[in-house]
Design an enzyme around this catalytic site. Structure first.
Site, PDB file in Angstrom:
ATOM      1  N   ARG A   9     -16.729  20.164 -42.670  1.00 11.73           N
ATOM      2  CA  ARG A   9     -15.715  19.406 -41.926  1.00 11.73           C
ATOM      3  C   ARG A   9     -16.026  19.392 -40.433  1.00 11.73           C
ATOM      4  NH1 ARG A   9     -15.407  19.361 -46.702  1.00 11.73           N
ATOM      5  NH2 ARG A   9     -13.530  19.029 -47.952  1.00 11.73           N
ATOM      6  N   ALA A  36      -5.605  39.789 -26.567  1.00 16.39           N
ATOM      7  CA  ALA A  36      -5.031  38.563 -27.109  1.00 16.39           C
ATOM      8  C   ALA A  36      -6.022  37.404 -27.046  1.00 16.39           C
ATOM      9  CB  ALA A  36      -3.753  38.221 -26.352  1.00 16.39           C
ATOM     10  N   ASP A  57     -15.028  45.946 -25.470  1.00 16.62           N
ATOM     11  CA  ASP A  57     -13.695  46.341 -25.009  1.00 16.62           C
ATOM     12  C   ASP A  57     -13.662  47.854 -24.865  1.00 16.62           C
ATOM     13  OD1 ASP A  57     -10.664  44.874 -25.038  1.00 16.62           O
ATOM     14  OD2 ASP A  57     -10.648  47.048 -25.248  1.00 16.62           O
ATOM     15  N   LYS A  83     -10.660  48.702 -30.414  1.00 12.54           N
ATOM     16  CA  LYS A  83     -10.447  47.282 -30.698  1.00 12.54           C
ATOM     17  C   LYS A  83     -11.705  46.589 -31.210  1.00 12.54           C
ATOM     18  CE  LYS A  83      -6.472  46.499 -27.694  1.00 12.54           C
ATOM     19  NZ  LYS A  83      -5.909  45.728 -26.562  1.00 12.54           N
ATOM     20  N   VAL A 107     -16.465  47.538 -18.983  1.00 10.04           N
ATOM     21  CA  VAL A 107     -17.411  46.657 -18.303  1.00 10.04           C
ATOM     22  C   VAL A 107     -17.278  46.843 -16.795  1.00 10.04           C
ATOM     23  CG1 VAL A 107     -18.150  44.269 -17.955  1.00 10.04           C
ATOM     24  CG2 VAL A 107     -17.318  45.015 -20.199  1.00 10.04           C
ATOM     25  N   CYS A 171     -14.283  30.001  -5.835  1.00  9.72           N
ATOM     26  CA  CYS A 171     -13.971  28.788  -5.069  1.00  9.72           C
ATOM     27  C   CYS A 171     -12.501  28.405  -5.213  1.00  9.72           C
ATOM     28  CB  CYS A 171     -14.844  27.625  -5.527  1.00  9.72           C
ATOM     29  SG  CYS A 171     -16.599  27.825  -5.175  1.00  9.72           S
ATOM     30  N   CYS A 184       1.068  40.872 -18.888  1.00  4.92           N
ATOM     31  CA  CYS A 184       1.850  40.807 -20.118  1.00  4.92           C
ATOM     32  C   CYS A 184       2.707  42.047 -20.287  1.00  4.92           C
ATOM     33  CB  CYS A 184       0.926  40.624 -21.315  1.00  4.92           C
ATOM     34  SG  CYS A 184      -0.318  41.911 -21.491  1.00  4.92           S
ATOM     35  N   CYS A 242     -18.919  30.101  -0.073  1.00  5.87           N
ATOM     36  CA  CYS A 242     -18.517  30.955  -1.201  1.00  5.87           C
ATOM     37  C   CYS A 242     -19.581  32.027  -1.412  1.00  5.87           C
ATOM     38  CB  CYS A 242     -18.355  30.132  -2.480  1.00  5.87           C
ATOM     39  SG  CYS A 242     -18.055  31.160  -3.950  1.00  5.87           S
ATOM     40  N   CYS A 245     -21.345  31.411  -5.300  1.00  4.82           N
ATOM     41  CA  CYS A 245     -22.156  30.259  -5.697  1.00  4.82           C
ATOM     42  C   CYS A 245     -22.819  29.542  -4.525  1.00  4.82           C
ATOM     43  CB  CYS A 245     -21.323  29.275  -6.516  1.00  4.82           C
ATOM     44  SG  CYS A 245     -19.938  28.501  -5.654  1.00  4.82           S
TER      45      CYS A 245
END
Length: 339
Positions: A9, A36, A57, A83, A107, A171, A184, A242, A245
């Site tokens: 599909r 989430a 995680d 997790k 991380v 930016c 949250c 910036c 970048c």
């Protein structure tokens, strides 16, 4: 033939077709954060047939996660599974042809480059801007597309940033300052906004990997699905000067090897990392003399008489749960672990 049946599909959708599906199968994704957003993102990527999905995680599954983090269930809570381990088990049942790499880690500037080696794009499933700016800097330094996403309350934001083609996250949102501090855990979140933002994130990277670049949104999308607001800030030229970048300074990568003490997203939890390794069996025998201990293959929980809880991980991290006071957290760490 089996692939045709599984993805038929999706391949009938002409912008993807057989060639796009082949591109998916040869792509390697890094999803940072298995909360989430991250669980919804990983679910879509694996079902769509992206060949290698690396998930990272630092946390484990808690009951409050179940309302919106789709890959977890009550058994994961009871087992206090990390997790990424819980997610890997679910994802492998969905699609055995996809290679799932699960990493339990925080991380930071010391490991982000290694985590991003040989990946084709990075998906943002995080819950804080310090990590997002780190990913943004690392992606632009390493020339890897970065799919930003965030959701809180009934609001969400997302954009695909491509080094050399688009502006970067800095930016639009300068240096992490000006963020509201709303999470949250302080103002709540409803699950539908998470699903919508994750779906936009995955759709944009599907367009990119399939080669249909003309259909990319090329904007920072924001929406509030409860109050019926939406807005797309179209990309223009990168912000002059910036540091990511334009001048290639990458400030988040220069912030130091790692943060020793970190407050985790309004959760009454302080993370401290002063060691590189813990032998959980050894620490269980030490701590059971003065605390109530629960050990799993992945972590060690110690309920303290003072009311807080220590969670030790093999990679040397300790979570002090039940306080937002870094001084209090350090005092408990020193008392039970040593500094």
């Amino acid at each position: 033939m089996d692939d045709f049946k599984r993805y038929s599909r999706q391949m009938l959708f002409s912008p993807i077709g057989e060639e796009g599906q082949k591109n998916f199968s040869q792509s390697r994704a890094l999803v940072v954060g298995m909360g989430a957003l991250g669980t919804a993102i990983a679910n879509h990527l694996v079902r769509a047939g992206f060949g290698h999905v690396k998930i990272v995680d630092r946390d484990y599954v808690e009951k409050s996660n179940l309302q919106r983090q789709m890959l977890f269930d009550e058994e994961d809570v009871s087992a206090a599974l990390p997790k990424t381990i819980a997610a890997k088990k679910k994802l492998e049942k969905m699609n055995s042809s996809v290679e799932i790499e699960a990493i339990i880690a925080d991380v930071n500037a010391s490991n982000v480059s290694d985590l991003m080696e040989e990946v084709d794009f990075v998906m943002d499933g995080t819950d804080n801007f310090s990590t997002r700016f780190l990913l943004n800097d690392a992606c632009f330094k390493m020339n890897i597309p970065f799919v930003y996403g965030g959701a809180v309350s009934s609001r969400g934001m997302t954009a695909l940033f491509v080094p050399g083609e688009t502006p970067c996250l800095r930016c639009f949102i300068q240096g992490g300052e000006g963020t509201t501090g709303e999470t949250c855990d302080t103002i709540g979140v409803i699950s539908p906004i998470v699903d919508i933002i994750a779906s936009y994130q995955v759709t944009e990277i599907m367009k990119y990997i399939a080669g249909d670049h003309e259909k990319l949104h090329r904007s920072l999308m924001t929406m509030d699905i409860w109050h019926n607001h939406s807005y797309a800030m179209k990309f223009s030229s990168p912000k002059e000067g910036c540091p990511t970048c334009q001048t290639n300074e990458y400030p988040s990568l220069k912030a130091g090897a790692k943060q020793d003490i970190t407050s985790l997203c309004g959760r009454e939890t302080i993370q401290i990392q002063l060691e590189s390794h813990f032998d959980l069996k050894e620490w269980a025998s030490k701590l059971e003399k003065t605390t109530t201990v629960k050990k799993t293959p992945f972590l060690l929980k110690a309920q303290l008489e003072e009311g807080e809880r220590l969670v030790l991980f093999p990679d040397g991290r300790v979570l002090i749960q039940g306080t937002e006071d870094s001084g209090r957290a350090k005092a408990l760490y020193a008392r039970y672990i040593g500094m």
